[in-house]
Design an enzyme around this catalytic site. Structure first.
Site, PDB file in Angstrom:
ATOM      1  N   HIS A 121      -0.530   7.512   3.462  1.00 58.91           N
ATOM      2  CA  HIS A 121       0.851   7.286   4.223  1.00 58.91           C
ATOM      3  C   HIS A 121       1.866   8.309   3.654  1.00 58.91           C
ATOM      4  O   HIS A 121       2.063   8.406   2.483  1.00 58.91           O
ATOM      5  CB  HIS A 121       1.360   6.058   3.658  1.00 58.91           C
ATOM      6  N   ALA A 167       1.004  -1.182   0.015  1.00 55.91           N
ATOM      7  CA  ALA A 167       0.212   0.130  -0.247  1.00 55.91           C
ATOM      8  C   ALA A 167       1.021   1.388   0.148  1.00 55.91           C
ATOM      9  O   ALA A 167       0.372   2.317   0.013  1.00 55.91           O
ATOM     10  CB  ALA A 167      -1.084   0.132   1.323  1.00 55.91           C
ATOM     11  N   ASN A 216       1.755  -2.620   8.206  1.00 53.66           N
ATOM     12  CA  ASN A 216       2.528  -3.497   7.086  1.00 53.66           C
ATOM     13  C   ASN A 216       3.527  -2.371   6.232  1.00 53.66           C
ATOM     14  O   ASN A 216       4.669  -2.926   5.854  1.00 53.66           O
ATOM     15  CB  ASN A 216       1.799  -4.196   6.083  1.00 53.66           C
TER      16      ASN A 216
HETATM   17  N1  LIG Z   1       1.836  -4.866   2.801  1.00 58.71           N
HETATM   18  C1  LIG Z   1       0.741  -4.034   2.669  1.00 58.71           C
HETATM   19  O1  LIG Z   1       0.916  -2.947   2.022  1.00 58.71           O
HETATM   20  C2  LIG Z   1      -0.620  -4.534   3.282  1.00 58.71           C
HETATM   21  C3  LIG Z   1      -0.706  -5.745   3.896  1.00 58.71           C
HETATM   22  N2  LIG Z   1      -2.123  -6.099   4.444  1.00 58.71           N
HETATM   23  C4  LIG Z   1      -1.978  -7.129   4.948  1.00 58.71           C
HETATM   24  O2  LIG Z   1      -2.189  -8.436   4.373  1.00 58.71           O
HETATM   25  C5  LIG Z   1      -2.957  -9.596   4.993  1.00 58.71           C
HETATM   26  C6  LIG Z   1      -4.101  -9.996   4.090  1.00 58.71           C
HETATM   27  O3  LIG Z   1      -4.803  -8.780   4.036  1.00 58.71           O
HETATM   28  P1  LIG Z   1      -6.342  -8.702   3.290  1.00 58.71           P
HETATM   29  O4  LIG Z   1      -6.441  -9.444   1.998  1.00 58.71           O
HETATM   30  O5  LIG Z   1      -6.825  -7.392   3.487  1.00 58.71           O
HETATM   31  O6  LIG Z   1      -7.198  -9.605   4.464  1.00 58.71           O
HETATM   32  P2  LIG Z   1      -8.701 -10.077   4.328  1.00 58.71           P
HETATM   33  O7  LIG Z   1      -9.095 -10.524   5.616  1.00 58.71           O
HETATM   34  O8  LIG Z   1      -9.581  -9.651   3.322  1.00 58.71           O
HETATM   35  O9  LIG Z   1      -8.438 -11.573   3.885  1.00 58.71           O
HETATM   36  C7  LIG Z   1      -7.649 -12.814   4.460  1.00 58.71           C
HETATM   37  C8  LIG Z   1      -7.994 -13.992   3.904  1.00 58.71           C
HETATM   38  O10 LIG Z   1      -7.133 -15.023   4.714  1.00 58.71           O
HETATM   39  C9  LIG Z   1      -8.045 -16.300   4.733  1.00 58.71           C
HETATM   40  N3  LIG Z   1      -7.559 -17.059   5.816  1.00 58.71           N
HETATM   41  C10 LIG Z   1      -7.741 -16.724   7.243  1.00 58.71           C
HETATM   42  N4  LIG Z   1      -7.460 -17.609   7.944  1.00 58.71           N
HETATM   43  C11 LIG Z   1      -6.828 -18.515   7.060  1.00 58.71           C
HETATM   44  C12 LIG Z   1      -6.308 -19.873   7.502  1.00 58.71           C
HETATM   45  N5  LIG Z   1      -6.004 -20.450   8.527  1.00 58.71           N
HETATM   46  N6  LIG Z   1      -6.148 -20.562   6.129  1.00 58.71           N
HETATM   47  C13 LIG Z   1      -6.053 -20.092   5.095  1.00 58.71           C
HETATM   48  N7  LIG Z   1      -6.701 -18.897   4.730  1.00 58.71           N
HETATM   49  C14 LIG Z   1      -7.168 -18.142   5.832  1.00 58.71           C
HETATM   50  C15 LIG Z   1      -9.204 -15.514   4.892  1.00 58.71           C
HETATM   51  O11 LIG Z   1     -10.228 -16.441   4.749  1.00 58.71           O
HETATM   52  P3  LIG Z   1     -12.075 -16.412   4.831  1.00 58.71           P
HETATM   53  O12 LIG Z   1     -12.272 -15.524   3.962  1.00 58.71           O
HETATM   54  O13 LIG Z   1     -12.381 -17.860   4.697  1.00 58.71           O
HETATM   55  O14 LIG Z   1     -12.231 -16.123   6.277  1.00 58.71           O
HETATM   56  C16 LIG Z   1      -9.495 -14.345   4.184  1.00 58.71           C
HETATM   57  O15 LIG Z   1      -9.748 -14.809   2.611  1.00 58.71           O
HETATM   58  C17 LIG Z   1      -3.243  -9.093   6.424  1.00 58.71           C
HETATM   59  O16 LIG Z   1      -2.428  -9.407   7.186  1.00 58.71           O
HETATM   60  C18 LIG Z   1      -2.819  -7.718   6.015  1.00 58.71           C
HETATM   61  O17 LIG Z   1      -2.738  -6.968   7.325  1.00 58.71           O
HETATM   62  C19 LIG Z   1      -3.197  -5.451   4.179  1.00 58.71           C
HETATM   63  C20 LIG Z   1      -3.048  -4.094   3.482  1.00 58.71           C
HETATM   64  C21 LIG Z   1      -1.667  -3.644   3.088  1.00 58.71           C
HETATM   65  O1  LIG Z   2      -3.199   1.574   3.864  1.00 57.47           O
HETATM   66  C1  LIG Z   2      -3.420   0.126   3.678  1.00 57.47           C
HETATM   67  O2  LIG Z   2      -4.031  -0.160   2.628  1.00 57.47           O
HETATM   68  C2  LIG Z   2      -2.841  -0.692   4.674  1.00 57.47           C
HETATM   69  C3  LIG Z   2      -1.827  -0.392   5.713  1.00 57.47           C
HETATM   70  O3  LIG Z   2      -1.860   0.621   6.223  1.00 57.47           O
HETATM   71  C4  LIG Z   2      -0.879  -1.504   6.022  1.00 57.47           C
HETATM   72  O4  LIG Z   2      -1.172  -2.559   6.086  1.00 57.47           O
HETATM   73  O5  LIG Z   2       0.059  -1.055   6.599  1.00 57.47           O
END
Ligand SMILES: NC(=O)C1=CN([C@@H]2O[C@H](COP(=O)(O)OP(=O)(O)OC[C@H]3O[C@@H](n4cnc5c(N)ncnc54)[C@H](OP(=O)(O)O)[C@@H]3O)[C@@H](O)[C@H]2O)C=CC1
Ligand SMILES: O=C([O-])CC(=O)C(=O)O
Length: 274
Positions: free
Chosen positions: A225, A127, A195
């Protein structure tokens, strides 16, 4: 004269939420050199439904099995299950792409383990923006790196730091500085929100020296950000205003696209940006 035939790299995705499902859709639509072969989800029936229209639906497998199925394992699951994805991928020498970068920060021993197994850990810009420039200036002297994250109060709800400090996001009526500290402290207090700060810390001068400010801003429509870097080679001032995804407003639409761009860079002939 024809070139060498393109060897496809196989991709597995952990988590089919805001990031994983969009990335899966893009890969299924066709990206030269990449083939989505496997995915993991918690709710199997929901995942089957999400993948119903796919041209080539990936095999649904447990998190730990992704590394057996694919050369590139992309983690887009909650931070709580990070190790279930990361450990097998690294043990098997795969390319591991974590979205939950905040979960990588306190587990930097995984980098040494990856060196041992031949795995690679590729952190996407996600992001955020401008990590190419941050990495470049960090080749020289850097005085300071700061990230200011502004989110609507509901985007911060559930963070352990708020409970510890007794902070009620429902009571915030004007832009309020909720947290100021380093990236390690931020990752502990706001595991689902920093993140980007974790990625910035890894690109630049490390988590202890990277300063994080988190603001709750009522009515804010975009997660914003701003990075400020003072370095010998340049002063960087960069802002991204991310559009929240429909399925998970905590996550911006930019993140799956950033991961896709990273994956493309692994197989493309022309690659732009450091
Ligand atoms: N690097 C970056 O810039 C960013 C990173 N992130 C991070 O990325 C990660 C994912 O974010 P996001 O896609 O928004 O999250 P979501 O909550 O939208 O999706 C997470 C997915 O993981 C699945 N899940 C949960 N538990 C399990 C399991 N035990 N086994 C398999 N699948 C599982 C969920 O399944 P179900 O739908 O069936 O519950 C869901 O589909 C988070 O940690 C978030 O903080 C987010 C935004 C920006
Ligand atoms: O801005 C976003 O989409 C998510 C964010 O801050 C993070 O995961 O660090």
């Amino acid at each position: 004269m024809t070139g060498a035939p393109l060897v496809e790299k196989t991709v597995g995705i952990a988590g089919l939420g805001a990031i994983g499902l969009e990335l899966a859709r893009r890969l299924d639509a066709g990206v030269e050199g990449l083939r989505l072969v496997a995915a993991s989800a918690r709710d199997g029936a929901k995942a089957e439904a999400s993948l119903a229209g796919f041209r080539h639906p990936p095999r649904l497998v447990p998190l730990a099995a992704l590394a057996e199925e694919a050369e590139i394992v992309v983690e887009c699951a909650p931070a709580a299950v990070f190790e279930q994805v990361a450990l097998p991928a690294i043990a098997r020498g795969r390319i591991f792409v974590p979205a939950s970068v905040g979960a990588l920060l306190p587990r930097m021993e995984l980098v040494a383990e990856a060196r041992r197994t031949g795995a690679r850990i590729l952190v996407p810009t996600g992001a955020l923006l401008g990590l190419d420039a941050v990495r470049a200036v960090a080749e020289g002297p850097v005085e300071s790196v700061t990230i200011e994250t502004r989110k609507p109060p509901r985007g911060l709800e559930g963070a352990p730091y708020l409970a510890e400090q007794g902070l009620d996001m429902g009571a915030v009526v004007e832009p309020t500085l909720i947290f100021r500290g380093n990236a390690l402290e931020a990752a502990r207090g706001f595991p689902a929100n920093v993140n980007v700060a974790a990625a910035l810390a890894l690109a630049g001068i490390g988590p202890e020296r990277t300063t994080v400010e988190i603001w709750a801003v009522p009515g804010l429509a975009r997660n914003t950000h701003t990075i400020r870097v003072e370095a010998g080679a340049a002063r960087l001032l960069m802002t991204v205003e991310g559009v929240p995804s429909e399925t998970n407003p905590r996550t911006g639409k930019l993140t799956p696209l950033s991961i896709l761009a990273l994956l493309r860079g692994l197989v493309s002939t022309l690659r732009v940006g450091s």
